[in-house]
Motif scaffolding. Structure first.
Motif, PDB file in Angstrom:
ATOM      1  N   THR A 179       0.812  -1.217   0.000  1.00  0.00           N
ATOM      2  CA  THR A 179       0.000   0.000   0.000  1.00  0.00           C
ATOM      3  C   THR A 179       0.849   1.272   0.000  1.00  0.00           C
ATOM      4  N   ILE A 180       1.803   1.356   0.934  1.00  0.00           N
ATOM      5  CA  ILE A 180       2.689   2.530   1.006  1.00  0.00           C
ATOM      6  C   ILE A 180       4.125   2.023   1.065  1.00  0.00           C
ATOM      7  N   PRO A 181       4.690   1.633  -0.058  1.00  0.00           N
ATOM      8  CA  PRO A 181       6.026   1.017  -0.076  1.00  0.00           C
ATOM      9  C   PRO A 181       7.113   1.879   0.575  1.00  0.00           C
ATOM     10  N   ALA A 182       6.964   3.208   0.495  1.00  0.00           N
ATOM     11  CA  ALA A 182       8.000   4.097   1.032  1.00  0.00           C
ATOM     12  C   ALA A 182       8.145   3.967   2.540  1.00  0.00           C
ATOM     13  N   LEU A 183       7.059   3.543   3.226  1.00  0.00           N
ATOM     14  CA  LEU A 183       7.103   3.430   4.685  1.00  0.00           C
ATOM     15  C   LEU A 183       7.513   2.034   5.160  1.00  0.00           C
ATOM     16  N   ALA A 184       7.598   1.092   4.239  1.00  0.00           N
ATOM     17  CA  ALA A 184       7.871  -0.299   4.627  1.00  0.00           C
ATOM     18  C   ALA A 184       9.246  -0.450   5.269  1.00  0.00           C
ATOM     19  N   SER A 185      10.267   0.137   4.659  1.00  0.00           N
ATOM     20  CA  SER A 185      11.623   0.010   5.193  1.00  0.00           C
ATOM     21  C   SER A 185      11.791   0.701   6.548  1.00  0.00           C
ATOM     22  N   PRO A 186      11.288   1.960   6.726  1.00  0.00           N
ATOM     23  CA  PRO A 186      11.376   2.588   8.049  1.00  0.00           C
ATOM     24  C   PRO A 186      10.652   1.791   9.141  1.00  0.00           C
ATOM     25  N   LEU A 187       9.480   1.216   8.798  1.00  0.00           N
ATOM     26  CA  LEU A 187       8.748   0.432   9.790  1.00  0.00           C
ATOM     27  C   LEU A 187       9.533  -0.806  10.186  1.00  0.00           C
ATOM     28  N   ARG A 188      10.150  -1.464   9.204  1.00  0.00           N
ATOM     29  CA  ARG A 188      10.937  -2.660   9.514  1.00  0.00           C
ATOM     30  C   ARG A 188      12.132  -2.312  10.407  1.00  0.00           C
ATOM     31  N   SER A 189      12.787  -1.199  10.108  1.00  0.00           N
ATOM     32  CA  SER A 189      13.918  -0.764  10.934  1.00  0.00           C
ATOM     33  C   SER A 189      13.452  -0.433  12.356  1.00  0.00           C
ATOM     34  N   PHE A 190      12.301   0.235  12.451  1.00  0.00           N
ATOM     35  CA  PHE A 190      11.737   0.567  13.763  1.00  0.00           C
ATOM     36  C   PHE A 190      11.431  -0.701  14.555  1.00  0.00           C
ATOM     37  N   THR A 191      10.875  -1.704  13.875  1.00  0.00           N
ATOM     38  CA  THR A 191      10.534  -2.962  14.542  1.00  0.00           C
ATOM     39  C   THR A 191      11.788  -3.688  15.024  1.00  0.00           C
ATOM     40  N   ILE A 192      12.792  -3.767  14.147  1.00  0.00           N
ATOM     41  CA  ILE A 192      14.009  -4.517  14.472  1.00  0.00           C
ATOM     42  C   ILE A 192      14.821  -3.835  15.565  1.00  0.00           C
ATOM     43  N   TRP A 193      14.960  -2.495  15.464  1.00  0.00           N
ATOM     44  CA  TRP A 193      15.880  -1.786  16.356  1.00  0.00           C
ATOM     45  C   TRP A 193      15.221  -1.216  17.604  1.00  0.00           C
ATOM     46  N   PHE A 194      13.880  -1.145  17.620  1.00  0.00           N
ATOM     47  CA  PHE A 194      13.208  -0.594  18.799  1.00  0.00           C
ATOM     48  C   PHE A 194      12.220  -1.562  19.437  1.00  0.00           C
ATOM     49  N   VAL A 195      11.265  -2.065  18.632  1.00  0.00           N
ATOM     50  CA  VAL A 195      10.203  -2.909  19.191  1.00  0.00           C
ATOM     51  C   VAL A 195      10.765  -4.204  19.762  1.00  0.00           C
ATOM     52  N   VAL A 196      11.580  -4.909  18.976  1.00  0.00           N
ATOM     53  CA  VAL A 196      12.113  -6.200  19.431  1.00  0.00           C
ATOM     54  C   VAL A 196      12.982  -6.048  20.682  1.00  0.00           C
ATOM     55  N   PRO A 197      13.971  -5.117  20.704  1.00  0.00           N
ATOM     56  CA  PRO A 197      14.753  -4.953  21.945  1.00  0.00           C
ATOM     57  C   PRO A 197      13.896  -4.551  23.138  1.00  0.00           C
ATOM     58  N   ALA A 198      12.888  -3.687  22.901  1.00  0.00           N
ATOM     59  CA  ALA A 198      12.018  -3.261  24.000  1.00  0.00           C
ATOM     60  C   ALA A 198      11.244  -4.443  24.575  1.00  0.00           C
ATOM     61  N   LEU A 199      10.765  -5.322  23.700  1.00  0.00           N
ATOM     62  CA  LEU A 199      10.035  -6.502  24.169  1.00  0.00           C
ATOM     63  C   LEU A 199      10.943  -7.450  24.946  1.00  0.00           C
ATOM     64  N   VAL A 200      12.173  -7.630  24.449  1.00  0.00           N
ATOM     65  CA  VAL A 200      13.118  -8.502  25.145  1.00  0.00           C
ATOM     66  C   VAL A 200      13.421  -7.958  26.535  1.00  0.00           C
TER      67      VAL A 200
END
Length: 365
Positions: A322-343
């Motif tokens: 739907t919005i390809p331009a936001l896909a990469s920033p969201l993935r980076s946010f998930t990998i570098w912020f969401v996952v460490p925060a959950l751990v």
């Protein structure tokens, strides 16, 4: 446009038929098992768990026979992710779920081991028929072990007991329910796979994505309804056991059966699924252990967290389309912020619970 609308209607009709067929299949199977003198414990561990997984079974087997391997595998992986994050999450929001120690000691570690083994089997991009046979052998071994250990431990509170009134009416009504349920499951799976495949082609998306989302959520409706009803009735063992048992059977029976039926060609697995979705499936299973350890209860906050994570998973799946331009920033946010925060959150949760246990163990407390 008309084709897409027809495909959506086919998907909805297929899900409804699968839901009705699964319910009749469970009722008929349980009644026949009781009439034949099969112990209720064995019924709960095998027939009922298999009954709620019947839609996944029929959809994946039919997809494999039609050469739609991506839908077959995506259905299993997506259903397992959906069951942990959505089914358990919503059930915990309704009523905090008390976890039986047996699940922590035995069932979840077994599920985690199987999930990691499946990921390893699929890492080459194909699950061979030999691997499928190994998974099917695993379900036989696990069922025997489950039955023996459960009998040795005795009843665990009766949350998941089967009502013996299910067998009232004799063999004919039970057989009719079983046959009608099987018929609806076959019919519903055919309609659902047809509609899902057509949607994938019309939208230009992969069958893998359709299998991971629409098909997986649709075939997981029996688990969702069963666990919600169990939570409303205060039967937390049934709500949690339904999810753990279904996820185990999804991999051992359904994925194993599909791989075995695929023969020499093997069951192909999308490389994206190997790199992203299978690790997520393993991670969600792994996350259950610290959640289960902390006080033996899945709290409402943890339930909300699980549902929120599934929302993030869906967004991550759909955003590139739907919005390809936001896909990469969201993935980076998930990998570098969401996952460490959950751990860190889970680690803090476990540390806090361990500290409480040590304080309680001190003399004078």
């Amino acid at each position: 446009m008309e084709t897409s609308l027809l495909s959506v209607i086919e998907i909805l009709v297929g899900i409804l038929l699968l839901f009705g067929g699964g319910e009749l299949f469970v009722q008929g199977s349980v009644a026949l098992a009781l009439l034949l003198g099969v112990p209720q414990l064995v019924i709960g561990l095998t027939v009922v768990a298999m009954g709620t997984s019947a839609p996944e079974l029929f959809v994946s087997l039919l997809s494999t026979l039609q050469g739609a391997d991506d839908i077959a595998v995506g259905n299993v992986v997506g259903s397992n992710i959906f069951n942990v994050l959505v089914v358990l999450g919503i059930s915990a929001v309704i009523l905090p779920l008390r976890v039986h120690s047996r699940l922590i000691r035995r069932d979840v570690p077994v599920l985690l081991a199987v999930s990691m083994a499946v990921w390893g089997m699929a890492s080459a991009g194909r699950v061979t028929w030999q691997a499928g046979l190994a998974l099917l052998t695993g379900v036989v071994i696990n069922t025997i072990w489950e039955t023996r250990t459960a009998r040795e431990e005795g009843p665990s509170g009766g949350d998941g007991d089967i009502d013996s009134s299910e067998a009232e009416g004799g063999y004919l009504p039970a057989s009719v329910k079983l046959a009608a349920g099987l018929g609806l499951l076959v019919w519903g799976s055919q309609i659902l796979v047809k509609g899902a495949t057509a949607i994938a082609l019309s939208l230009g998306v992969s069958e893998t994505l359709i299998g991971l989302t629409i098909v997986a959520a649709g075939t997981s409706m029996p688990e969702l309804v069963t666990s919600i009803m169990a939570a409303l009735k205060g039967k937390s063992d049934l709500a949690i056991g339904n999810v753990v048992g279904s996820n185990l059977l999804n991999q051992l029976v359904i994925l194993g059966g599909c791989a075995f039926l695929s023969g020499s060609r093997g069951l192909s697995v999308d490389p994206v699924m190997v790199q992203r979705d299978l690790p997520i499936m393993v991670a969600t299973t792994l996350a259950l252990l610290p959640i289960f350890w902390t006080g033996g209860v899945i709290s409402r906050k943890e339930g909300i967290l699980l549902v929120g994570l599934y929302g993030l998973y869906l967004v991550e799946q759909i955003l590139p389309l739907t919005i390809p331009a936001l896909a990469s920033p969201l993935r980076s946010f998930t990998i570098w912020f969401v996952v460490p925060a959950l751990v860190l959150l889970l680690a803090f949760h476990v540390w806090q619970h361990s500290r409480q246990l040590s304080v309680q163990a001190e003399p004078g407390n």
